[in-house]
Scaffold this motif. Sequence first.
Motif, short mmCIF file in Angstrom:
data_model
loop_
_atom_site.label_atom_id
_atom_site.label_comp_id
_atom_site.label_asym_id
_atom_site.label_seq_id
_atom_site.Cartn_x
_atom_site.Cartn_y
_atom_site.Cartn_z
N UNK A 146 0.84 -1.21 0.00
CA UNK A 146 0.00 0.00 0.00
C UNK A 146 0.87 1.25 0.00
N UNK A 147 1.77 1.34 -0.97
CA UNK A 147 2.69 2.47 -1.00
C UNK A 147 1.95 3.79 -1.23
N UNK A 148 1.04 3.82 -2.19
CA UNK A 148 0.31 5.05 -2.47
C UNK A 148 -0.44 5.53 -1.23
N UNK A 149 -1.09 4.61 -0.54
CA UNK A 149 -1.88 4.96 0.64
C UNK A 149 -1.00 5.52 1.75
N UNK A 341 -9.11 4.23 -9.82
CA UNK A 341 -8.11 5.04 -10.51
C UNK A 341 -6.71 4.50 -10.21
N UNK A 342 -5.93 4.30 -11.23
CA UNK A 342 -4.53 3.96 -11.04
C UNK A 342 -3.79 5.22 -10.58
N UNK A 343 -2.57 5.07 -10.07
CA UNK A 343 -1.82 6.28 -9.69
C UNK A 343 -1.69 7.29 -10.83
N UNK A 344 -1.50 6.80 -12.07
CA UNK A 344 -1.38 7.73 -13.20
C UNK A 344 -2.72 8.41 -13.49
N UNK A 345 -3.81 7.65 -13.40
CA UNK A 345 -5.13 8.25 -13.60
C UNK A 345 -5.43 9.30 -12.55
N UNK A 346 -5.04 9.02 -11.31
CA UNK A 346 -5.24 9.99 -10.23
C UNK A 346 -4.45 11.27 -10.50
N UNK A 347 -3.22 11.13 -10.96
CA UNK A 347 -2.39 12.29 -11.27
C UNK A 347 -2.97 13.11 -12.42
N UNK A 348 -3.55 12.45 -13.41
CA UNK A 348 -4.18 13.16 -14.54
C UNK A 348 -5.35 14.01 -14.06
#
Length: 565
Positions: A146-149, A341-348
């Motif tokens: 859970x790195x993103x979290x 959302x993937x990390x890239x989708x979240x960043x977009x």
Amino acid sequence: MNQKQPEAISSNAYRLLWAGFTAILAAGVGFAIRGGILDNWAAEYGFSNTELGQITGSGLTGFCFGIIIGGIIVDKIGYGKLVAAAFLFHFASAVVTFYPPFFGGADMAKEVVFKFLYWGTFLFAVANGTLEAVANPLVATLFPTKRTHYLNILHASWPAGLVAGSAMGWVLDDRMQMPWEYQLALFLIPTAVYGLMFVGQSFPKSEASEKGLSLSEMFHEIGLLGGAVACFMLALFFANVLQPAFENPQTGVYIGYGIGAVLLVLVGMLTKFSVGSILLFILFMTHALVGAVELGTDNWIQNITGNILTSEQGKILFVYTSTLMFLLRFSADFIEKRIGLSPIGLLLVCSILGCVGLNLTAGITSFAGALVGLGVYALGKTFFWPTMLAVIGDRFPRTGAVAMSIMGGIGMMSAGLIGSAGLGYAQDRYATEELQQADSAVYEEYKAEDNPSSFLFFEKVEPLDGQKVQAAKDTPAAERTEEQQLVVDSSITANRRTLIADSFIPGTMAAIYLGLLIYFSSIGGYKTVHLAGTTAEKIDQNDTVIPAHEGDPINGDDAKSEGNA
């Protein structure tokens, strides 16, 4: 999927998480208070916006040295020694910064005060960078599933520090009118706390360190491409620092770029002139934009909104946006897992919101309008920094703490050299243009003498005198002369134009993230990469496991198609 795998790999993982949280909290407190006392420095010492931008910028560029050097050596010397070094840097920064008011006396020259504030702020940033060289890879290692979290939770401490620092600044500055040095000294409280929390703790090793990868192997995926981004930012820093040391400023510029070139050659020698990963290069470039728009803007936003509305409202709005960030960073896991959302989708999505929010804020005329505009902007900037770190941790396990730390350094260096300094220059330039067009005689009366503002390759401008402008702002509207009102109006218009120009940065980021989203979709989707034989191996059946010491078929310059990158 392995349901029994615990989210933390160490029994003291949560204590280390909260120790790191408190360390970054100290950085946020100091950052916020410093942003709120810029008007004090302008009034007391007569600094222009460009000079203030240079001082606050050093509070970001110094971070680069702490995090890059710390990231390179952390796997070799251990986390504990770096925490101790950071603690000493924090203490030293307080001594240097507080020298002018406590020991310098009223007769200390403005140029000398500038140097003390610049280098004191620089040391503060070195301490903050050293701490992040510890905290980022440490949390990424402690919570591999859970790195993103958990990286978002770690970095929720930043807006928490901003909230605490801004709230204290609001009370102590606007209400109690306490001297700026007593306000800024409050960052020493969380500094003492994080020192105690780290004492006596054991630390895990990163995946790369666990597999015994050498520094050269950790740098291989960074290569010449990634090294070029970091070395360019360092070249800019040395050029800026060395220019005043020579009669011909260009000499300092040439030496600065020469240092950057030498450092790049050293990176090449270390990596046997590996080109590096194109994906990592793109992430490094994008994180330079993240630093410029997030932290560079944060350095100025309460000053800008306080100028458009009132100083007190600017501080309240900064607390508001920081509180939103603090709360939202605890929801990254929900967004990633429940919304899908993937990390890239979240960043977009975040970059689009950031662009819209800055444009909305540029047009505010009321406190209610500011709540809307800055609320959208806060939603946008919330997940940028920690999610970018999570992407590095997910996709480049071979780099250990090195790539994560270098990327953080690039972001902070960009925030200081491009974001903060650039926004200061933009305000000087736009205010000058507006006042010259309104009344050239008033401009001549209010311009600073022999103190031109410059930024990168843009033309030099003769800015307005900080003390005179602040005096006009401090005069009640009903009592202002016509000339003073022109100065205030020009300053406000310059603030609005600056925010519009700033919005182009997240707009550019949106285009990059869209391209990355298309790229990952074309190769089977975004997946986490682990090194074979580590404790993190095969945590999830959808993850990718790669050899530790061989050429990287996923991210490297010697890529081979495997269909699941």
